[in-house]
Design a protein around this motif. Structure first.
Motif, PDB file in Angstrom:
ATOM      1  N   THR A   1       7.754   4.872  -0.820  1.00 23.99           N
ATOM      2  CA  THR A   1       7.163   4.986   0.504  1.00 23.99           C
ATOM      3  C   THR A   1       5.836   5.716   0.405  1.00 23.99           C
ATOM      4  O   THR A   1       5.744   6.764  -0.224  1.00 23.99           O
ATOM      5  CB  THR A   1       8.098   5.756   1.449  1.00 23.99           C
ATOM      6  OG1 THR A   1       9.356   5.079   1.530  1.00 23.99           O
ATOM      7  CG2 THR A   1       7.500   5.831   2.856  1.00 23.99           C
TER       8      THR A   1
ATOM      9  N   LEU B   1       1.154  -3.865  -2.460  1.00 25.36           N
ATOM     10  CA  LEU B   1       1.166  -3.332  -1.105  1.00 25.36           C
ATOM     11  C   LEU B   1       1.215  -4.457  -0.073  1.00 25.36           C
ATOM     12  O   LEU B   1       0.507  -5.457  -0.220  1.00 25.36           O
ATOM     13  CB  LEU B   1      -0.090  -2.504  -0.853  1.00 25.36           C
ATOM     14  CG  LEU B   1      -0.164  -1.117  -1.492  1.00 25.36           C
ATOM     15  CD1 LEU B   1      -1.608  -0.628  -1.494  1.00 25.36           C
ATOM     16  CD2 LEU B   1       0.721  -0.142  -0.735  1.00 25.36           C
TER      17      LEU B   1
ATOM     18  N   TYR C   1      -7.883   1.958   1.216  1.00 32.26           N
ATOM     19  CA  TYR C   1      -6.680   2.786   1.359  1.00 32.26           C
ATOM     20  C   TYR C   1      -6.262   3.356   0.007  1.00 32.26           C
ATOM     21  O   TYR C   1      -5.954   4.551  -0.102  1.00 32.26           O
ATOM     22  CB  TYR C   1      -5.537   1.949   1.941  1.00 32.26           C
ATOM     23  CG  TYR C   1      -4.200   2.670   1.921  1.00 32.26           C
ATOM     24  CD1 TYR C   1      -3.839   3.527   2.946  1.00 32.26           C
ATOM     25  CD2 TYR C   1      -3.308   2.497   0.861  1.00 32.26           C
ATOM     26  CE1 TYR C   1      -2.620   4.195   2.934  1.00 32.26           C
ATOM     27  CE2 TYR C   1      -2.097   3.169   0.821  1.00 32.26           C
ATOM     28  CZ  TYR C   1      -1.761   4.012   1.866  1.00 32.26           C
ATOM     29  OH  TYR C   1      -0.563   4.690   1.827  1.00 32.26           O
TER      30      TYR C   1
ATOM     31  N   ALA D   1       1.459   6.326   5.895  1.00 28.12           N
ATOM     32  CA  ALA D   1       1.042   5.273   6.821  1.00 28.12           C
ATOM     33  C   ALA D   1      -0.456   5.388   7.090  1.00 28.12           C
ATOM     34  O   ALA D   1      -1.045   6.461   6.976  1.00 28.12           O
ATOM     35  CB  ALA D   1       1.816   5.383   8.130  1.00 28.12           C
ATOM     36  N   SER D   2      -1.055   4.262   7.435  1.00 25.08           N
ATOM     37  CA  SER D   2      -2.485   4.247   7.718  1.00 25.08           C
ATOM     38  C   SER D   2      -2.819   3.054   8.596  1.00 25.08           C
ATOM     39  O   SER D   2      -2.258   1.965   8.409  1.00 25.08           O
ATOM     40  CB  SER D   2      -3.289   4.156   6.411  1.00 25.08           C
ATOM     41  OG  SER D   2      -4.660   3.913   6.682  1.00 25.08           O
TER      42      SER D   2
ATOM     43  N   THR E   1      -7.350  -2.626   2.013  1.00 23.30           N
ATOM     44  CA  THR E   1      -6.296  -2.186   1.097  1.00 23.30           C
ATOM     45  C   THR E   1      -6.894  -1.398  -0.065  1.00 23.30           C
ATOM     46  O   THR E   1      -6.353  -0.370  -0.478  1.00 23.30           O
ATOM     47  CB  THR E   1      -5.505  -3.392   0.571  1.00 23.30           C
ATOM     48  OG1 THR E   1      -5.016  -4.165   1.672  1.00 23.30           O
ATOM     49  CG2 THR E   1      -4.325  -2.946  -0.286  1.00 23.30           C
TER      50      THR E   1
ATOM     51  N   THR F   1       0.245  -5.822   3.646  1.00 24.84           N
ATOM     52  CA  THR F   1      -0.718  -5.523   4.696  1.00 24.84           C
ATOM     53  C   THR F   1      -0.819  -6.711   5.636  1.00 24.84           C
ATOM     54  O   THR F   1      -0.214  -7.765   5.392  1.00 24.84           O
ATOM     55  CB  THR F   1      -2.103  -5.168   4.119  1.00 24.84           C
ATOM     56  OG1 THR F   1      -2.930  -4.655   5.162  1.00 24.84           O
ATOM     57  CG2 THR F   1      -2.772  -6.388   3.497  1.00 24.84           C
TER      58      THR F   1
ATOM     59  N   LEU G   1      -3.632  -0.333   6.956  1.00 26.33           N
ATOM     60  CA  LEU G   1      -2.580  -1.271   6.569  1.00 26.33           C
ATOM     61  C   LEU G   1      -1.570  -1.330   7.713  1.00 26.33           C
ATOM     62  O   LEU G   1      -0.546  -0.647   7.687  1.00 26.33           O
ATOM     63  CB  LEU G   1      -1.909  -0.813   5.267  1.00 26.33           C
ATOM     64  CG  LEU G   1      -2.832  -0.577   4.069  1.00 26.33           C
ATOM     65  CD1 LEU G   1      -2.013  -0.136   2.863  1.00 26.33           C
ATOM     66  CD2 LEU G   1      -3.629  -1.823   3.738  1.00 26.33           C
TER      67      LEU G   1
ATOM     68  N   VAL H   1       1.195  -2.386   8.936  1.00 27.99           N
ATOM     69  CA  VAL H   1       2.486  -3.029   8.742  1.00 27.99           C
ATOM     70  C   VAL H   1       3.497  -2.423   9.700  1.00 27.99           C
ATOM     71  O   VAL H   1       3.326  -1.306  10.188  1.00 27.99           O
ATOM     72  CB  VAL H   1       2.980  -2.875   7.291  1.00 27.99           C
ATOM     73  CG1 VAL H   1       2.023  -3.549   6.335  1.00 27.99           C
ATOM     74  CG2 VAL H   1       3.151  -1.408   6.929  1.00 27.99           C
TER      75      VAL H   1
ATOM     76  N   LEU I   1       5.453   2.300   5.376  1.00 28.62           N
ATOM     77  CA  LEU I   1       4.655   1.580   4.387  1.00 28.62           C
ATOM     78  C   LEU I   1       5.307   1.759   3.026  1.00 28.62           C
ATOM     79  O   LEU I   1       5.269   2.837   2.435  1.00 28.62           O
ATOM     80  CB  LEU I   1       3.224   2.118   4.361  1.00 28.62           C
ATOM     81  CG  LEU I   1       2.304   1.532   3.291  1.00 28.62           C
ATOM     82  CD1 LEU I   1       2.216   0.011   3.427  1.00 28.62           C
ATOM     83  CD2 LEU I   1       0.921   2.157   3.364  1.00 28.62           C
ATOM     84  N   ARG I   2       5.908   0.705   2.516  1.00 30.75           N
ATOM     85  CA  ARG I   2       6.607   0.757   1.235  1.00 30.75           C
ATOM     86  C   ARG I   2       5.995  -0.249   0.269  1.00 30.75           C
ATOM     87  O   ARG I   2       5.721  -1.387   0.640  1.00 30.75           O
ATOM     88  CB  ARG I   2       8.102   0.490   1.439  1.00 30.75           C
ATOM     89  CG  ARG I   2       8.769   1.606   2.250  1.00 30.75           C
ATOM     90  CD  ARG I   2      10.218   1.326   2.542  1.00 30.75           C
ATOM     91  NE  ARG I   2      10.789   2.405   3.354  1.00 30.75           N
ATOM     92  CZ  ARG I   2      11.925   2.315   4.012  1.00 30.75           C
ATOM     93  NH1 ARG I   2      12.627   1.198   3.959  1.00 30.75           N
ATOM     94  NH2 ARG I   2      12.367   3.333   4.720  1.00 30.75           N
ATOM     95  N   ALA I   3       5.798   0.209  -0.945  1.00 28.96           N
ATOM     96  CA  ALA I   3       5.141  -0.622  -1.960  1.00 28.96           C
ATOM     97  C   ALA I   3       6.063  -0.851  -3.141  1.00 28.96           C
ATOM     98  O   ALA I   3       6.848   0.030  -3.514  1.00 28.96           O
ATOM     99  CB  ALA I   3       3.852   0.054  -2.427  1.00 28.96           C
TER     100      ALA I   3
END
Length: 233
Positions: A68, A97, A195, A71-72, A192, A99, A75, A77, A81-83
């Motif tokens: 995780t 990521l 970010y 958050a921003s 992205t 987006t 992006l 979503v 926000l999980r990558a």
């Protein structure tokens, strides 16, 4: 009780039963359709992950190794926000990521953006959109190779002001009759990268931390089996 009253009551009962049956059928159909749509979306997502970072480039379970991140608004979503994280011999070598490009011609365009730890793009894939068939849908790999132009790019390659379509002074091709769609995707990919630059220290810390229990984005086993990694040239 008159014959007219009896007929009216019978009609009312019949209409009530019809409404109940119809409503139940519609609800059941919506439920089944929603489940199918979610499954198809998960399959497309899993397939895209392994196209961006093939099996030859990592040895961990890419579908389950998830962190995780902060958050921003860059992006946008839904939810946390999980990558996805790709690792080789335990060390992170890349990440993917999710987006959204909110300014597509026909609405949101959902993307997956892969980067290495130096901020260089490993690949970009569009996983859902509603762009015009024959025009904006060329952002799909099955329609054109346009999206492959992002591979190897970074904020310094090209320079930030060149992150646009050629019509607007950038280096990326637009589509004949459809400039809005590719411009929206280029803008989202650039955001992205920005970010990543802004959150680089946090990202490195999270990627090197132990896996987060209970926060992995699990894709059903049946879907994972259908999307075994395939190496792409």
């Amino acid at each position: 009780m008159s014959a007219v009253t009896t007929a009216i009551r019978r009609s009312a009962v019949g209409l009530g039963l019809f409404a109940i049956i119809t409503g139940g059928t519609i609800a059941l159909t919506q439920g089944l359709t929603k489940a199918r749509i979610q499954e198809q979306a998960a399959r497309a997502e899993a397939k895209a992950l392994f196209e961006i970072i093939p099996e030859s480039q990592h040895d961990n379970d890419l579908l389950k190794d998830v962190v995780t991140l902060p958050a921003s608004p860059r992006l946008p979503v839904e939810g946390p926000l999980r990558a996805w994280v790709a690792r080789k011999d335990g060390d992170p070598v890349g990440m993917i990521l999710p987006t959204v490009a909110p300014d597509g011609y026909s609405g949101n365009i959902r993307l997956l953006v892969g980067l290495n730890l130096q901020g260089r793009l490993l690949g970009v894939r569009v996983i859902s959109h509603k762009e015009t068939p024959g025009l904006g849908d060329r952002i799909e790999t099955r329609k054109s190779d346009w999206v492959y132009a992002f591979e190897g790019k970074s904020l310094g390659n090209p320079e930030p002001r060149a992150w646009n379509v050629k019509k607007n002074g950038g280096v990326f091709d637009q589509f004949t009759g459809a400039t809005i769609t590719p411009r929206a995707v280029v803008k989202a990919v650039k955001k992205t990268l920005v970010y990543f630059r802004e959150q680089r220290s946090v990202i490195r810390e999270r990627l090197n931390a132990p896996p987060e229990p209970g926060k992995q984005r699990l894709i059903p086993e049946a879907i994972a089996a259908d999307n075994q990694p395939v190496e792409h040239s």
